[in-house]
Enzyme design. Sequence first.
Site, short mmCIF file in Angstrom:
data_model
loop_
_atom_site.label_atom_id
_atom_site.label_comp_id
_atom_site.label_asym_id
_atom_site.label_seq_id
_atom_site.Cartn_x
_atom_site.Cartn_y
_atom_site.Cartn_z
N GLY A 20 0.79 -1.18 0.04
CA GLY A 20 0.16 -0.07 0.04
C GLY A 20 0.73 1.16 0.18
N THR A 21 0.02 2.38 -0.43
CA THR A 21 1.02 3.73 -0.53
C THR A 21 0.03 4.57 0.37
OG1 THR A 21 0.09 4.16 -2.56
CG2 THR A 21 2.34 3.34 -2.35
N GLY A 22 0.64 5.60 0.95
CA GLY A 22 -0.21 6.57 1.50
C GLY A 22 0.49 7.84 1.87
N PHE A 24 3.11 10.24 1.86
CA PHE A 24 4.70 10.23 1.30
C PHE A 24 5.31 8.68 1.81
CE2 PHE A 24 4.21 14.55 2.35
CZ PHE A 24 4.47 15.09 1.03
N ALA A 25 4.21 7.76 2.08
CA ALA A 25 4.89 6.74 2.55
C ALA A 25 4.57 5.43 1.48
CB ALA A 25 4.17 6.24 3.93
N VAL A 27 4.13 1.15 1.89
CA VAL A 27 4.12 0.18 2.93
C VAL A 27 4.57 -1.09 2.29
CG1 VAL A 27 2.98 -1.14 4.87
CG2 VAL A 27 2.35 1.35 4.41
N LYS A 42 6.88 0.52 7.09
CA LYS A 42 6.34 1.93 6.28
C LYS A 42 7.63 2.38 6.13
CE LYS A 42 3.58 5.78 7.77
NZ LYS A 42 2.44 6.29 8.39
N ASP A 134 -8.35 10.99 13.08
CA ASP A 134 -8.52 10.38 11.72
C ASP A 134 -8.99 9.15 11.45
OD1 ASP A 134 -8.25 10.87 8.99
OD2 ASP A 134 -6.35 10.44 8.56
N1 H91 Z 1 -3.74 4.22 4.25
C1 H91 Z 1 -3.63 5.11 4.94
O1 H91 Z 1 -3.16 -1.97 2.34
C2 H91 Z 1 -4.44 4.36 2.86
C3 H91 Z 1 -2.26 -4.92 4.32
C4 H91 Z 1 -1.39 -4.46 5.27
C5 H91 Z 1 -1.16 -5.12 6.27
C6 H91 Z 1 -0.35 -3.39 7.53
C7 H91 Z 1 0.17 -2.96 8.76
C8 H91 Z 1 0.43 -1.42 9.09
C9 H91 Z 1 0.15 -0.75 8.15
C10 H91 Z 1 -0.45 -1.11 6.94
C11 H91 Z 1 -0.82 -2.41 6.60
C12 H91 Z 1 -1.39 -3.04 5.51
C13 H91 Z 1 -2.37 3.59 3.89
C14 H91 Z 1 0.29 0.66 8.43
C15 H91 Z 1 0.35 1.17 9.75
C16 H91 Z 1 0.49 2.51 10.02
C17 H91 Z 1 0.43 3.56 8.95
C18 H91 Z 1 0.51 2.97 7.81
C19 H91 Z 1 0.35 1.65 7.62
C20 H91 Z 1 -2.63 2.17 3.89
C21 H91 Z 1 -0.96 1.61 3.53
C22 H91 Z 1 -1.12 -0.08 3.62
C23 H91 Z 1 -1.70 -0.68 4.46
C24 H91 Z 1 -3.45 0.16 4.89
C25 H91 Z 1 -3.40 1.39 5.07
C26 H91 Z 1 -2.49 -2.69 3.29
N2 H91 Z 1 -1.98 -2.14 4.48
N3 H91 Z 1 -2.76 -4.04 3.42
N4 H91 Z 1 -0.46 -4.57 7.23
O2 H91 Z 1 0.85 4.60 9.29
CL1 H91 Z 1 0.54 3.13 11.87
CL2 H91 Z 1 0.65 4.21 6.57
#
Ligand code: H91
Length: 612
Positions: A20-22, A24-25, A27, A42, A134
């Site tokens: 995933g992306t979100g 500037f990050a 993942v 991340k 949020d």
């Molecule tokens: N959103 C804000 O899409 C759009 C599987 C998946 C599995 C994850 C564990 C942690 C995080 C994401 C996971 C994840 C961004 C995580 C935790 C924190 C954080 C951020 C991500 C998406 C980015 C990918 C994420 C979901 C949110 C998946 N994601 N599939 N385990 O700040 Cl604290 Cl950015």
Amino acid sequence: MAAGDYDDLLKYYELYETIGTGGFAKVKLARHVLTGEKVAVKILDKLALGSDLPRIKIEIEAMKNLSHQHICRLYHVLESSKKIFMVMEYCPGGELLDYIVSKARLSEAETRVFFRQILSAVAYVHSKGYAHRDLKPENLLIDEDHNLKLIDFGLCAKPKSDKDCHLHTCCGSPAYAAPELIQGKSYLGSEADVWSMGILLYALLCGFLPFDDDNVMVLYKKITKGKYVVPKWLSIGSTLLLQQMLQVDPKKRISVKHLLNHPWIVQSYLCPVDWQSKYEIGKLDEDCVIELSVYFKRNKQTMEKLISMWKYDQLSATYLLLLAKKDQGKPIRLRLPSAFHEQTSLTPFSEFKLAKHQTESLGAESKPLTPVIRRAAIKKSENKENLCTPMSGVKDEEYFMLPAPKTPVTKKLNEKGILTTPNSRTVPSKEKDQPPKETTVKTSTDSDISTDLVGAVISPERRCHSVELALNQAHMESAQKKKGMGVFGSLERGLDKVITMFTPSKRKGSAGDGPRRLRAHYNVTTTKLVNPDVLLNEIISVLPKKHVEYVQKGYTLKCQTQSDFGKVTMQFELEVCQLSKPDVVGIRRQRLKGDAWVYKRLVEDILSSCKV
Ligand code: H91
């Protein structure tokens, strides 16, 4: 990417695909080598972050202070000159939003299960003096036990002195923002969080938002008025609770304290929400400490002292991941990096001495010597190209790979400057809008796939026989006539009723022998089709009509939409996959970037337009 940026991270983790992306990050999925556990990393680019860097520091600090069964766990923080890496608990179930989308809406009973967990996390956050600010279904992830974990603390606030201190910054997603927040008034973080939880509750029970509009100003007007539709399926109890939470005047809004034992919340549980943390950070787990002491050759007391420093380094990560293993009933064993690759049982530690990076957090006492086997494993991890491999064990590039054509491939830039190959497809282009023709590309056999690894159109070998194709079409045509709708029908009816887990399949032989075999998951829409190519071609023909650009890589369509100014507004993947029991084809959907509800509508639209 500067080579050195990932050096430290790759000492401890194997990196896999981006999940995933979100902002500037980015993942990525990764595996912690010593424990073999999956984690989410991340990755933040400091330069791109610019003035947002303090937000990340806030998020890291908050996550270090918050340790709760319904909050995503932070294990490890690493920093290089250009990057920040946050290693966190991996939640294989993905976002709650995708789950809602897949089920159209949740029943009251299922909503209650989830909502109690959300309430538990939020009450805990508030008890620690924070407000999340949020709260939305994109920020709630589903773990392997189908429990929720709250993420994204980048906007969370902790007023300096007392908890009741008023805040001034307007933040969060507009559709979930409380009226007092969007009006620029000073507000209480906890009251604003209750409003967002009200929106969340409505989204769970209804499958859409109470206040929605493409125009933000119109949306703000709707929020400040506070009038929303009450669908007929809502019970009196749910309607009343929503009314108490979605009060425009924050002083009239129900408090978290009262929510914990609200009649709707308590119904069928007969007990208030238990919001206290089940993770006692002060008390260390003896079994995990013993395993670490043996592995790192330290006495128990020293080990306890080192762990209790909570430096969010390799030691913190190893301890917390061992604990997670214990909770799942797995053996608490640390593996040697070399053993990890072979999936064999562990070699007793006494045969080896520690590599430097494994003792970094253990102070000056250790004088490590690297044994041959370990040295080999470390060498391997120094080769970054080899390390960025997806979970299934195939390289990143191979992941969507088809057999390369025997004819030499010349890469060229298309009109838009996108790198294309004769067998990778982008739109718009008249000729490229057509589904791949069965006879256009000659492909190699499995034995020569290594000659040129590029994305490809469907090869004759991989396509089903025309008889099957015709049968499939005939079957679908008659089914459509009967039902008066396409395969998917409305999202409520058609979009995946099957909910199980999606895991990458063991690939059959080498790359390119058909779509991936996946287990059904709520991110996978099942169809009645048996021929993947029919489905793929249908999706390909629909995408341009919806102004979606795509690049085809095997059976995956990497899609994106752009604004009038050429800004990428949404990125997602649609992958045709093979399901078993029933043996039909499905579509795996994954949002990578963009507004979740806009994505929901677009994918619903694409899938219901597919006349297969
Ligand atoms: N959103 C804000 O899409 C759009 C599987 C998946 C599995 C994850 C564990 C942690 C995080 C994401 C996971 C994840 C961004 C995580 C935790 C924190 C954080 C951020 C991500 C998406 C980015 C990918 C994420 C979901 C949110 C998946 N994601 N599939 N385990 O700040 Cl604290 Cl950015």
